[in-house]
Motif scaffolding. Structure first.
Motif, PDB file in Angstrom:
ATOM      1  N   UNK A 167       0.859  -1.176   0.000  1.00  0.00           N
ATOM      2  CA  UNK A 167       0.000   0.000   0.000  1.00  0.00           C
ATOM      3  C   UNK A 167       0.902   1.235   0.000  1.00  0.00           C
ATOM      4  N   UNK A 168       0.492   2.259  -0.702  1.00  0.00           N
ATOM      5  CA  UNK A 168       1.364   3.403  -0.981  1.00  0.00           C
ATOM      6  C   UNK A 168       1.293   4.420   0.150  1.00  0.00           C
ATOM      7  N   UNK A 169       2.470   4.777   0.663  1.00  0.00           N
ATOM      8  CA  UNK A 169       2.558   5.744   1.766  1.00  0.00           C
ATOM      9  C   UNK A 169       3.054   7.116   1.319  1.00  0.00           C
ATOM     10  N   UNK A 170       3.682   7.176   0.140  1.00  0.00           N
ATOM     11  CA  UNK A 170       4.286   8.442  -0.293  1.00  0.00           C
ATOM     12  C   UNK A 170       4.598   8.376  -1.781  1.00  0.00           C
ATOM     13  N   UNK A 171       4.650   9.534  -2.433  1.00  0.00           N
ATOM     14  CA  UNK A 171       5.094   9.548  -3.827  1.00  0.00           C
ATOM     15  C   UNK A 171       6.610   9.384  -3.900  1.00  0.00           C
ATOM     16  N   UNK A 172       7.080   8.678  -4.918  1.00  0.00           N
ATOM     17  CA  UNK A 172       8.515   8.526  -5.137  1.00  0.00           C
ATOM     18  C   UNK A 172       9.071   9.822  -5.710  1.00  0.00           C
ATOM     19  N   UNK A 173      10.163  10.298  -5.131  1.00  0.00           N
ATOM     20  CA  UNK A 173      10.771  11.530  -5.606  1.00  0.00           C
ATOM     21  C   UNK A 173      11.476  12.247  -4.481  1.00  0.00           C
ATOM     22  N   UNK A 174      11.485  13.583  -4.497  1.00  0.00           N
ATOM     23  CA  UNK A 174      12.175  14.338  -3.456  1.00  0.00           C
ATOM     24  C   UNK A 174      11.759  13.881  -2.057  1.00  0.00           C
ATOM     25  N   UNK A 175      12.740  13.671  -1.219  1.00  0.00           N
ATOM     26  CA  UNK A 175      12.475  13.093   0.101  1.00  0.00           C
ATOM     27  C   UNK A 175      11.845  14.143   1.010  1.00  0.00           C
ATOM     28  N   UNK A 176      10.535  14.054   1.163  1.00  0.00           N
ATOM     29  CA  UNK A 176       9.754  15.006   1.947  1.00  0.00           C
ATOM     30  C   UNK A 176       8.892  14.227   2.924  1.00  0.00           C
ATOM     31  N   UNK A 177       9.344  14.105   4.164  1.00  0.00           N
ATOM     32  CA  UNK A 177       8.581  13.330   5.143  1.00  0.00           C
ATOM     33  C   UNK A 177       7.202  13.918   5.381  1.00  0.00           C
ATOM     34  N   UNK A 178       7.053  15.209   5.116  1.00  0.00           N
ATOM     35  CA  UNK A 178       5.747  15.828   5.283  1.00  0.00           C
ATOM     36  C   UNK A 178       4.717  15.326   4.290  1.00  0.00           C
ATOM     37  N   UNK A 179       5.176  14.746   3.191  1.00  0.00           N
ATOM     38  CA  UNK A 179       4.258  14.214   2.178  1.00  0.00           C
ATOM     39  C   UNK A 179       3.896  12.756   2.433  1.00  0.00           C
ATOM     40  N   UNK A 220       1.708   7.695   6.331  1.00  0.00           N
ATOM     41  CA  UNK A 220       1.861   6.341   6.860  1.00  0.00           C
ATOM     42  C   UNK A 220       0.583   5.835   7.515  1.00  0.00           C
ATOM     43  N   UNK A 221      -0.130   6.722   8.213  1.00  0.00           N
ATOM     44  CA  UNK A 221      -1.371   6.299   8.861  1.00  0.00           C
ATOM     45  C   UNK A 221      -2.360   5.769   7.841  1.00  0.00           C
ATOM     46  N   UNK A 222      -2.514   6.509   6.729  1.00  0.00           N
ATOM     47  CA  UNK A 222      -3.445   6.082   5.680  1.00  0.00           C
ATOM     48  C   UNK A 222      -2.971   4.791   5.011  1.00  0.00           C
ATOM     49  N   UNK A 223      -1.651   4.694   4.774  1.00  0.00           N
ATOM     50  CA  UNK A 223      -1.119   3.500   4.125  1.00  0.00           C
ATOM     51  C   UNK A 223      -1.264   2.266   5.011  1.00  0.00           C
ATOM     52  N   UNK A 280      -3.528   1.866   7.341  1.00  0.00           N
ATOM     53  CA  UNK A 280      -4.957   1.537   7.373  1.00  0.00           C
ATOM     54  C   UNK A 280      -5.366   0.779   6.120  1.00  0.00           C
ATOM     55  N   UNK A 281      -4.825   1.199   4.971  1.00  0.00           N
ATOM     56  CA  UNK A 281      -5.100   0.479   3.724  1.00  0.00           C
ATOM     57  C   UNK A 281      -4.524  -0.930   3.771  1.00  0.00           C
ATOM     58  N   UNK A 282      -3.371  -1.092   4.425  1.00  0.00           N
ATOM     59  CA  UNK A 282      -2.759  -2.416   4.557  1.00  0.00           C
ATOM     60  C   UNK A 282      -3.644  -3.327   5.408  1.00  0.00           C
ATOM     61  N   UNK A 283      -4.235  -2.781   6.455  1.00  0.00           N
ATOM     62  CA  UNK A 283      -5.156  -3.565   7.283  1.00  0.00           C
ATOM     63  C   UNK A 283      -6.348  -4.021   6.453  1.00  0.00           C
ATOM     64  N   UNK A 284      -6.898  -3.130   5.655  1.00  0.00           N
ATOM     65  CA  UNK A 284      -8.026  -3.494   4.791  1.00  0.00           C
ATOM     66  C   UNK A 284      -7.621  -4.576   3.796  1.00  0.00           C
ATOM     67  N   UNK A 285      -6.451  -4.404   3.181  1.00  0.00           N
ATOM     68  CA  UNK A 285      -5.989  -5.370   2.171  1.00  0.00           C
ATOM     69  C   UNK A 285      -5.681  -6.726   2.794  1.00  0.00           C
TER      70      UNK A 285
END
Length: 216
Positions: A186-198, A201-204, A206-211
Motif C-alpha cells: 500500500x502506498x505511503x508516499x510519492x517517489x521523488x524528493x524526500x519530503x517526510x511531510x508528504x 503512513x497512517x493512511x497506508x 490503514x489500507x494495509x489492514x483493509x488489504x
C-alpha cells in the motif's frame, strides 16, 4: 490447512496486517529492512517450517511502499505481477546497466532480476482485492530521493507502480524453496524528493489492514 507466511519489514506493518486478518491460517513475521535481511530471514523461516514438518503453503511480502506519481496514489493497494531488483548492476557513461547486461550467466544471477508472482496466488489476491492496481514492484536498497532519479527509474521500468526494499529478497528465498510467492503493497508516499511531510503512513497502514483481509 498449512499456514500462509506473510513477511513485513517492521513491526508497524506486521501489526497492520494482523489487524486485518479474518482467520488463523496466517503467520506474520517482521524481519527487518532491506533485501538481504528479508531474503535471509525468509529462507530461515521456510527451512525451519519444512524441518518441523509444517511447511508454509505460500509466502507474501507485504508492507508500505513509495508510489510512482501518476501510476499509484497514496493509500492505494498494489499487487506485483513481478518483483524486480532495480539497483543491482553497474554505472556507466551511458547510464545504469542492470546486472543482466554485464555478461553474467543466469546461474550466476540465481535466475533473473525479477521474480513473477505465483499465478494462482495472485489470482486469489486479485479476486479478493478488485480495486488493487497491478504492475511491477521494484526492490531497492537505497530509497529514491530526487525528482531526477525518480524519473530515470520510471523510464527504466515503465511497468513499475511502486518501490520498496524487501520484495525481491523474499521472492528469491521463496523461489529457491519452491514455495509460491506474491507481493502486496500500500502506498505511503510519492517517489521523488524526500519530503517526510508528504508521507501518509497512517493512511497506508490503514489500507494495509483493509488489504490484509485477502490473506487467507
Amino acid at each position: 490447512m498449512s499456514q500462509l507466511l506473510v513477511i513485513t519489514a517492521v513491526p508497524a506493518e506486521a501489526a497492520a496486517v494482523r489487524a486485518g486478518l479474518t482467520g488463523d491460517q496466517v503467520t506474520v513475521a517482521a524481519v527487518g529492512v532491506g533485501p538481504a535481511l528479508a531474503a535471509a530471514a525468509t529462507a530461515r523461516l521456510l527451512t525451519q517450517a519444512e524441518a518441523d514438518g509444517r511447511p508454509y503453503r505460500a509466502v507474501v511480502s507485504a508492507g508500505v511502499a513509495g508510489g510512482f506519481t501518476g501510476r499509484a496514489a497514496v493509500a492505494e493497494t498494489v499487487l506485483a505481477l513481478r518483483s524486480v531488483v532495480a539497483d543491482l548492476g553497474a554505472e556507466s557513461p551511458q547510464g545504469f546497466l542492470p546486472v543482466t547486461e554485464l555478461g553474467m550467466s543466469a546461474e550466476a544471477l540465481g535466475g533473473d532480476i525479477a521474480v513473477d508472482a505465483d499465478p494462482a496466488l495472485l489470482a486469489a489476491l486479485r479476486a479478493a482485492l478488485p480495486g488493487a492496481r497491478l504492475g511491477e514492484v521494484l526492490t531497492v536498497s537505497t530509497v529514491t530521493g530526487t525528482a531526477e532519479s525518480a524519473q530515470r527509474l520510471a523510464e527504466r521500468h515503465p511497468a513499475a507502480l511502486a518501490e520498496a526494499m524487501e520484495g525481491y529478497g523474499v521472492a528469491v528465498a521463496a523461489r529457491l524453496a519452491g514455495v509460491p510467492f506474491a507481493e502486496l503493497r500500500t502506498v505511503s508516499n510519492p517517489i521523488g524528493p524526500r519530503d517526510r511531510g508528504a508521507w501518509r503512513l497512517t493512511e497506508a497502514l490503514a489500507a494495509l489492514t483493509t488489504a490484509a483481509s485477502a490473506l487467507r
